[in-house]
Design a protein around this motif. Structure first.
Motif, short mmCIF file in Angstrom:
data_model
loop_
_atom_site.label_atom_id
_atom_site.label_comp_id
_atom_site.label_asym_id
_atom_site.label_seq_id
_atom_site.Cartn_x
_atom_site.Cartn_y
_atom_site.Cartn_z
N UNK A 30 0.82 -1.20 0.00
CA UNK A 30 0.00 0.00 0.00
C UNK A 30 0.86 1.26 0.00
N UNK A 31 1.96 1.25 0.76
CA UNK A 31 2.79 2.45 0.86
C UNK A 31 3.43 2.81 -0.48
N UNK A 32 3.69 1.80 -1.32
CA UNK A 32 4.23 2.07 -2.65
C UNK A 32 3.17 2.72 -3.53
N UNK A 33 1.95 2.22 -3.45
CA UNK A 33 0.86 2.77 -4.25
C UNK A 33 0.55 4.21 -3.84
N UNK A 34 0.54 4.46 -2.53
CA UNK A 34 0.21 5.79 -2.02
C UNK A 34 1.23 6.84 -2.46
N UNK A 35 2.47 6.42 -2.66
CA UNK A 35 3.52 7.35 -3.07
C UNK A 35 3.52 7.64 -4.57
N UNK A 36 2.71 6.92 -5.31
CA UNK A 36 2.67 7.10 -6.76
C UNK A 36 1.76 8.27 -7.11
N UNK A 37 2.28 9.35 -7.72
CA UNK A 37 1.43 10.50 -8.09
C UNK A 37 0.31 10.12 -9.04
N UNK A 38 0.54 9.12 -9.90
CA UNK A 38 -0.49 8.65 -10.83
C UNK A 38 -1.71 8.16 -10.05
N UNK A 39 -1.45 7.49 -8.93
CA UNK A 39 -2.55 6.95 -8.13
C UNK A 39 -3.47 8.05 -7.64
N UNK A 40 -2.91 9.18 -7.26
CA UNK A 40 -3.72 10.28 -6.74
C UNK A 40 -4.51 10.98 -7.84
N UNK A 41 -3.95 11.02 -9.04
CA UNK A 41 -4.70 11.56 -10.17
C UNK A 41 -5.88 10.65 -10.50
N UNK A 42 -5.67 9.33 -10.40
CA UNK A 42 -6.75 8.38 -10.63
C UNK A 42 -7.84 8.57 -9.57
N UNK A 43 -7.43 8.79 -8.33
CA UNK A 43 -8.40 9.06 -7.26
C UNK A 43 -9.25 10.28 -7.60
N UNK A 44 -8.60 11.35 -8.08
CA UNK A 44 -9.33 12.56 -8.42
C UNK A 44 -10.33 12.33 -9.55
N UNK A 45 -9.91 11.60 -10.59
CA UNK A 45 -10.79 11.31 -11.72
C UNK A 45 -12.01 10.53 -11.26
N UNK A 46 -11.77 9.45 -10.52
CA UNK A 46 -12.87 8.59 -10.08
C UNK A 46 -13.80 9.34 -9.13
N UNK A 47 -13.24 10.10 -8.21
CA UNK A 47 -14.05 10.80 -7.21
C UNK A 47 -15.00 11.80 -7.85
N UNK A 48 -14.49 12.59 -8.77
CA UNK A 48 -15.33 13.60 -9.42
C UNK A 48 -16.37 12.97 -10.34
N UNK A 49 -15.98 11.90 -11.03
CA UNK A 49 -16.93 11.21 -11.90
C UNK A 49 -18.06 10.57 -11.13
N UNK A 50 -17.73 9.92 -10.02
CA UNK A 50 -18.76 9.25 -9.21
C UNK A 50 -19.63 10.29 -8.49
N UNK A 51 -19.05 11.41 -8.10
CA UNK A 51 -19.85 12.48 -7.50
C UNK A 51 -20.93 12.93 -8.47
N UNK A 52 -20.57 13.13 -9.73
CA UNK A 52 -21.55 13.54 -10.74
C UNK A 52 -22.61 12.46 -10.92
N UNK A 53 -22.19 11.21 -10.96
CA UNK A 53 -23.12 10.09 -11.16
C UNK A 53 -24.12 9.98 -10.02
#
Length: 414
Positions: A208-231
């Motif tokens: 988990x600590x490797x994934x959390x340090x990946x900047x790509x992972x946080x961009x994916x979080x932002x994409x999913x969060x905003x998309x699901x909020x709209x849905x």
């Protein structure tokens, strides 16, 4: 560890669980649209309190997301799915006997714990079995969520008006009991199925600590969060908006929500091919952008443009399954970890966003009421809330652009 070389017969059951599971998930998540105005009337709560209720639901979902990944590791995917289906079914009974806003909020909170467990469980199971044509298969599985969501508003409206023995109507309480009890159906194949375990050894799994340090992972979080909020916001607020801003009947409003989810459903069935062809990120940029501008245009133009809400459904629909496919492809040695963390972080954003939609509606309603009267104030409040929903989808598209450019630099476009 269970053998991944499943026979053809045993392969069908995991597929059946995923498809019927998402169908039930679509039912449980989207019967609320027609029910909320009646719940609001019975408990005499305002839009801010509705927003708090939906935020509390999202917190239950978030809580479930935070521990379901551990459950799948400790108890296995089969028992986790059974617990999720059972929780959803039992929550219908709790909702039926709720006699106050507080007890109803608790019951709804419990239902969303079941929903959260189910979504994580199904997402993990899907990542394990959809190893080919991942984009298409993820969209196909979520097509069944769209199918359940399409039927749910009309089914809820019809059931609430049913006359039961003794002459009384089934009402929103009885409707929830009937619909949530459908979660018992996918429990049957889950009990008899042989489900695949995690094929990645503990040593090879991404920490988990490797994934959390990946900047790509946080961009994916932002994409999913905003998309699901709209849905979720469209599903939760559209009926209320049409009834209170445009004076639509409950049946007409529920029908419009069903049209939204019908387009949503077809989008996941048809556009899955496109996501595999043009790439996950290009798909996210285009579809979320279309969704955002459609919602805002529908509000700006007015009642004659309500069809644009349906077009928004076309754009919103592919976001979640496409992100799941992106995660499965980018993190093949840690999809369980990545899915659990991403959906948990998404849950935090959705909790805040659900509260914000209600708060924005209430804020603008009171502000415009002081200048233009209560009726205009209510309309302006809902318009402001839906513009916020549209902006969430637009920012989803913008973050997808940022992620695309970042991966393009290292030649890792997905």
């Amino acid at each position: 560890m269970e053998n991944l070389n499943l026979t053809k017969k045993s392969i069908l059951l995991p597929y059946l669980i995923v498809f019927t599971g998402f169908l039930v998930f679509g039912f449980s998540e989207n019967v609320r649209g027609p029910a909320i105005p009646r719940i609001q009337s019975e408990f005499a709560i305002d839009e801010l309190q509705v927003g708090i209720l939906l935020a509390l639901n999202s917190f239950g979902y978030l809580l479930a997301c935070s521990f379901t990944g551990v459950l799948t590791t400790k108890l296995g995917i089969k028992l986790t799915c059974l617990l999720a289906f059972g929780s959803i079914a039992i929550s219908g009974v709790f909702i039926y006997f709720s006699n106050s806003y507080f007890t109803f909020s608790f019951s709804y909170f419990y239902m969303y714990i079941g929903n959260g467990m189910l979504e994580i469980g199904l997402a993990i199971l899907a990542a394990r079995i959809f190893t080919k044509n991942t984009g298409f298969m993820m969209n196909l599985s979520h097509f069944f969520y769209g199918l359940g969501s399409t039927v749910a508003p009309l089914l809820a409206t019809g059931l609430m008006g049913w006359h039961v023995y003794g002459g009384g109507e089934l009402g929103w309480r009885g409707m929830y009991v009937v619909i949530l009890s459908l979660a018992i159906i996918p429990m049957i194949p889950t009990i008899v199925a042989k489900l695949p375990g995690n094929s990645i050894s503990a040593e090879d799994r991404m920490p988990l600590k490797v994934y959390v340090r990946d900047p790509i992972a946080w961009l994916i979080v932002g994409i999913l969060s905003l998309g699901v909020t709209a849905e979720l916001s469209m599903g939760g607020w559209l009926v209320n908006f049409l009834e209170k801003s445009y004076d639509w009947s409950s049946t007409a409003s529920a029908s419009m929500l069903s049209v939204f989810f019908f387009c949503f459903m077809l989008s996941r069935l048809i556009l899955g091919f496109i996501t595999d062809k043009i790439g996950f990120l290009i798909s996210l940029i285009i579809f979320s952008g279309v969704a955002g501008f459609s919602v805002i245009a529908a509000i700006v133009i007015g009642p004659s443009a309500v069809f644009l809400f349906a077009l928004a459904g076309v754009g919103i629909a592919p976001i979640y399954p496409t992100v799941m496919a992106l995660i499965a492809k980018r993190y093949p040695n840690g999809s369980d970890t990545a899915i659990t963390f991403t959906v948990t972080m998404m849950g935090i954003v959705v909790v805040v966003a659900n509260f914000l939609v209600g708060a924005i509606i209430d804020l603008f309603r009171h502000w415009f009421t002081n200048f233009s009267g209560e009726e205009i104030g209510l309309i302006r409040g809902y318009q402001a809330g839906f513009i916020f929903i549209g902006l969430c989808a637009i920012f989803c598209s913008l973050i997808s652009v940022i992620l695309y450019r970042r991966l393009q630099k290292v030649n890792q476009i997905l």
